[in-house]
Design a protein around this motif. Structure first.
Motif, PDB file in Angstrom:
ATOM      1  N   ILE A  17       0.803  -1.234   0.000  1.00  0.00           N
ATOM      2  CA  ILE A  17       0.000   0.000   0.000  1.00  0.00           C
ATOM      3  C   ILE A  17       0.829   1.273   0.000  1.00  0.00           C
ATOM      4  N   GLY A  18       2.156   1.140  -0.061  1.00  0.00           N
ATOM      5  CA  GLY A  18       3.002   2.314   0.067  1.00  0.00           C
ATOM      6  C   GLY A  18       3.241   3.114  -1.202  1.00  0.00           C
ATOM      7  N   ALA A  19       2.875   2.583  -2.348  1.00  0.00           N
ATOM      8  CA  ALA A  19       3.104   3.319  -3.593  1.00  0.00           C
ATOM      9  C   ALA A  19       2.196   4.551  -3.655  1.00  0.00           C
ATOM     10  N   LYS A  20       2.698   5.593  -4.281  1.00  0.00           N
ATOM     11  CA  LYS A  20       1.916   6.827  -4.409  1.00  0.00           C
ATOM     12  C   LYS A  20       0.552   6.516  -5.010  1.00  0.00           C
ATOM     13  N   TRP A  21      -0.485   7.074  -4.445  1.00  0.00           N
ATOM     14  CA  TRP A  21      -1.881   6.961  -4.838  1.00  0.00           C
ATOM     15  C   TRP A  21      -2.569   5.699  -4.306  1.00  0.00           C
ATOM     16  N   THR A  22      -1.825   4.656  -4.007  1.00  0.00           N
ATOM     17  CA  THR A  22      -2.457   3.392  -3.621  1.00  0.00           C
ATOM     18  C   THR A  22      -3.281   3.536  -2.352  1.00  0.00           C
ATOM     19  N   GLY A  23      -2.736   4.190  -1.349  1.00  0.00           N
ATOM     20  CA  GLY A  23      -3.475   4.401  -0.106  1.00  0.00           C
ATOM     21  C   GLY A  23      -4.751   5.182  -0.322  1.00  0.00           C
ATOM     22  N   LEU A  24      -4.691   6.193  -1.175  1.00  0.00           N
ATOM     23  CA  LEU A  24      -5.886   6.998  -1.452  1.00  0.00           C
ATOM     24  C   LEU A  24      -6.936   6.199  -2.211  1.00  0.00           C
ATOM     25  N   ILE A  25      -6.501   5.351  -3.113  1.00  0.00           N
ATOM     26  CA  ILE A  25      -7.447   4.492  -3.836  1.00  0.00           C
ATOM     27  C   ILE A  25      -8.169   3.590  -2.849  1.00  0.00           C
ATOM     28  N   ILE A  26      -7.409   2.951  -1.965  1.00  0.00           N
ATOM     29  CA  ILE A  26      -8.022   2.072  -0.966  1.00  0.00           C
ATOM     30  C   ILE A  26      -8.947   2.864  -0.064  1.00  0.00           C
ATOM     31  N   TRP A  27      -8.516   4.025   0.393  1.00  0.00           N
ATOM     32  CA  TRP A  27      -9.327   4.860   1.283  1.00  0.00           C
ATOM     33  C   TRP A  27     -10.684   5.182   0.650  1.00  0.00           C
ATOM     34  N   LEU A  55      -4.664  -0.021  -9.885  1.00  0.00           N
ATOM     35  CA  LEU A  55      -5.822  -0.913  -9.792  1.00  0.00           C
ATOM     36  C   LEU A  55      -5.441  -2.340 -10.157  1.00  0.00           C
ATOM     37  N   GLN A  56      -4.615  -2.498 -11.178  1.00  0.00           N
ATOM     38  CA  GLN A  56      -4.169  -3.829 -11.587  1.00  0.00           C
ATOM     39  C   GLN A  56      -3.348  -4.488 -10.476  1.00  0.00           C
TER      40      GLN A  56
END
Length: 105
Positions: A17-27, A55-56
């Motif tokens: 979950i540390g990649a840029k944007w990934t946390g926000l997508i999950i949130w 997403l992939q």
């Protein structure tokens, strides 16, 4: 004492979950299913390529599932899996920490 990244117990989580944007997508997906275009609107500044890649990756890691809705034209929704929803406690803890930090600074 130095700990190598591969020996740190939180490294697997940050790798996911540390990649840029990934946390926000999950949130955003913790609130419910969203279509690709809704995620793009919710994340101003993310490129279509980066969103598709994140997403992939999340789908490959079984944190979300891609649901094709038969319509004309077909629609795709993204929904967190049970594994993805298990992150809700982590995100709630981060939100509490941010609120506390704002009070302390």
């Amino acid at each position: 004492m130095r700990i190598r990244p591969e020996d740190c117990p939180i490294t697997p989580a940050f790798n996911l979950i540390g990649a840029k944007w990934t946390g926000l997508i999950i949130w955003h997906l913790l609130k419910g299913s969203l279509r690709y275009s809704e995620l793009q609107q919710a994340l101003p500044g993310i490129s279509p390529k980066t969103l598709a890649e994140r997403l992939q990756t999340l789908e490959n890691e079984k944190l979300l599932e891609r649901n094709v809705i038969p319509a004309k034209p077909p629609r795709v929704e993204y929904t967190l899996t049970q594994r993805g929803h298990a992150l809700s406690e982590v995100f709630a803890a981060i939100e509490r920490w941010v609120a506390l930090d704002r009070q302390l600074t």
